[in-house]
Design an enzyme around this catalytic site. Structure first.
Site, short mmCIF file in Angstrom:
data_model
loop_
_atom_site.label_atom_id
_atom_site.label_comp_id
_atom_site.label_asym_id
_atom_site.label_seq_id
_atom_site.Cartn_x
_atom_site.Cartn_y
_atom_site.Cartn_z
N TYR A 198 1.70 -5.65 -12.14
CA TYR A 198 1.29 -6.87 -12.85
C TYR A 198 2.40 -7.90 -12.96
O TYR A 198 2.20 -8.96 -13.53
CB TYR A 198 0.74 -6.54 -14.25
CG TYR A 198 1.56 -5.57 -15.06
CD1 TYR A 198 2.71 -5.98 -15.72
CD2 TYR A 198 1.17 -4.24 -15.18
CE1 TYR A 198 3.46 -5.09 -16.48
CE2 TYR A 198 1.91 -3.35 -15.93
CZ TYR A 198 3.05 -3.77 -16.58
OH TYR A 198 3.79 -2.89 -17.32
N LYS A 199 3.58 -7.61 -12.43
CA LYS A 199 4.68 -8.58 -12.46
C LYS A 199 4.67 -9.37 -11.16
O LYS A 199 3.83 -10.23 -10.96
CB LYS A 199 6.00 -7.85 -12.71
CG LYS A 199 6.06 -7.05 -14.01
CD LYS A 199 7.42 -6.42 -14.21
CE LYS A 199 7.42 -5.41 -15.36
NZ LYS A 199 7.18 -6.02 -16.67
N ARG B 245 14.97 -15.07 -21.25
CA ARG B 245 14.75 -14.44 -19.96
C ARG B 245 13.77 -15.28 -19.13
O ARG B 245 12.69 -15.62 -19.61
CB ARG B 245 14.20 -13.02 -20.17
CG ARG B 245 14.43 -12.08 -19.03
CD ARG B 245 13.97 -10.69 -19.40
NE ARG B 245 12.54 -10.64 -19.60
CZ ARG B 245 11.74 -9.65 -19.20
NH1 ARG B 245 12.25 -8.61 -18.58
NH2 ARG B 245 10.45 -9.68 -19.44
N PHE C 155 14.66 0.73 -19.28
CA PHE C 155 13.54 0.31 -20.13
C PHE C 155 13.20 1.49 -21.04
O PHE C 155 13.14 2.63 -20.58
CB PHE C 155 12.34 -0.06 -19.26
CG PHE C 155 11.22 -0.69 -20.03
CD1 PHE C 155 11.30 -2.02 -20.41
CD2 PHE C 155 10.10 0.04 -20.37
CE1 PHE C 155 10.26 -2.60 -21.14
CE2 PHE C 155 9.07 -0.53 -21.09
CZ PHE C 155 9.15 -1.86 -21.48
N ASP D 2 12.71 3.19 -10.40
CA ASP D 2 11.73 2.34 -11.07
C ASP D 2 11.85 0.95 -10.44
O ASP D 2 12.87 0.27 -10.58
CB ASP D 2 12.03 2.29 -12.57
CG ASP D 2 10.99 1.50 -13.35
OD1 ASP D 2 10.45 0.52 -12.80
OD2 ASP D 2 10.74 1.83 -14.53
#
Length: 418
Positions: free
Chosen positions: A244-245, A393, A150, A219
């Site tokens: 938050y995922k 996605r 990322f 990560d």
């Protein structure tokens, strides 16, 4: 949006041949009836007219959160005010909530602290790891970074390298184990690739990096809450992740930092804030780090979002992470099968590995018309996202995603792309 039959054919809008898909609805119903996690769905605020497949960007709202936030604002802040730092447990929230997250990532009490953003925690972990590596002797001047990371992780790695006299070397994640060597101080790796959904070998890469005399920083943003991680069992040195995922903590919810117990006393944070001082209220001019997880704190915790996260973590009560992983694989298997049946050949290509050992909890489909297709999918009640230039996605959160929704999503994808 009702789950009706496909729209009729028109002369210039061909539709996929769905004559052999009659069994999929029945199979979805059987799978949902046997779902060990079906009871958890009621713990979320969901729109039955929407198939929400973007939990790998922002998880759905847990029902307990609005009431808890109202209590925090109206009573703890509104009436108790500053007394809530002690009386309501605000001061200990970063470690207390860290202990709630710890079992989901295979860590123990006192090993995870919650606070700051993922980017800030990546910075702490990388610089702290390099300092430990440098303390062991000279010559380790390299930070290995997953070449497909990322972007922010790469930016942070570059800054950490400049501050510590290192250089960044980007290599494919599946080559990090082979590339780690005598010059490597630390390797920064994503557990799941955010574009493709590929799951990387955390135990193997960690062992290889450690064998080379270096440290590993993982990560976990796209794996924690979707599959077993087992940080302690595999000897991971540092790990960071967002909440938050798949942990459903809400937009901008605080991230977390894990430091292996054997390294905690050597962890020299590059951000030594007053909250991580051994005696924070002594207001001493000299810094003395706290012991254990609090050493990862920096400044005053963001209490509103932190306590919303704590309430959100209640959805995990009575949930086995092994059951989550089993359902995740079943959902993604079923989705890939449904896509193959509903979407005409040649319109999409799966970038997500078929092998379970290499798959996270998302499916990425390469599609030439991705940027045009996703807004139409959303308009029709199927919410995913796009990674430019050509990737559709879809994230699968086993706590609330049903097999019927998966079938419906694939059918709508077929309609839109046709």
């Amino acid at each position: 949006m009702s789950d009706t039959s496909d729209a009729p054919d028109t002369p210039d809008t061909p539709t996929p041949d769905t004559s052999d898909t009659s069994d999929l609805a029945a199979r979805a119903a059987r799978l949902d009836a046997a779902d060990e996690l079906a009871f958890v769905r009621d713990r979320f605020v969901l729109d039955d007219d929407v198939v929400y497949l973007d939990g790998n960007s922002l998880g759905a709202l847990p029902r307990a959160v609005p009431g808890r936030l109202a209590e925090v604002v109206e009573h703890e802040w509104g009436r108790l005010g500053i007394r809530s730092w002690e009386e309501s447990g605000w001061w200990t929230a970063p470690e207390r909530i860290g202990d709630r997250i710890a079992p989901l990532v295979g860590a123990g009490p006192g090993q995870v602290v919650v606070g700051d953003s993922t980017s800030v925690n990546v910075f702490k972990a990388l610089v702290g790891a390099v300092r430990i590596a440098h303390a062991d002797g000279p010559g380790r001047d390299e930070i290995l970074v997953d070449a497909g990371t990322f972007p922010t992780d790469g930016y942070i790695a570059g800054s950490a390298a400049r501050l510590t006299g290192c250089r960044v070397r980007a290599v494919p994640a599946d080559r990090i184990a082979a590339e780690a060597g005598p010059r490597t101080a630390v390797a920064l790796v994503n557990h799941v690739d955010f574009r493709t959904g590929r799951l990387y070998d955390l135990p193997g890469i960690t062992a290889a990096v450690r064998a080379a005399g270096a440290l590993a920083v993982w990560d976990l943003c796209h794996s924690a809450g979707a599959l077993p991680v087992e940080l302690a069992a595999h000897g991971v040195d540092f790990a960071v992740g967002c909440t938050y995922k798949f942990l459903n903590g809400g937009p901008g919810a605080p991230a977390y930092l894990y430091v292996r117990p054997g390294l905690q006393r050597w962890f020299d944070s590059p951000l030594p804030g007053w909250n991580s001082h051994a005696e924070p209220f002594a207001m001493a001019a000299d810094y003395a780090p706290a012991e254990g997880a609090p050493r990862g704190r920096v400044g005053t915790p963001d209490i509103l979002s932190m306590l919303a996260l704590e309430a959100a973590l209640g959805v995990w009560d009575g949930v086995r992470i092994e059951a989550v992983r089993a359902k995740s694989l079943a959902l993604t298997d079923f989705f890939l099968e449904c896509v193959a049946r509903y979407v005409p050949a040649g319109l999409v290509e799966s970038l997500t590995p078929d092998a379970h050992a290499e798959r996270g909890s998302q499916v990425s489909l390469r599609c030439a018309e991705a940027e045009k297709a996703m807004p139409e999918l959303i308009r029709r009640g199927v919410v995913g996202d796009v990674r430019r230039p050509d990737v559709l996605r879809f994230g699968f959160t086993p706590l609330y995603t049903s097999f019927a929704e998966v079938r419906r999503a694939a059918r709508v994808i077929g309609e839109v792309l046709s």
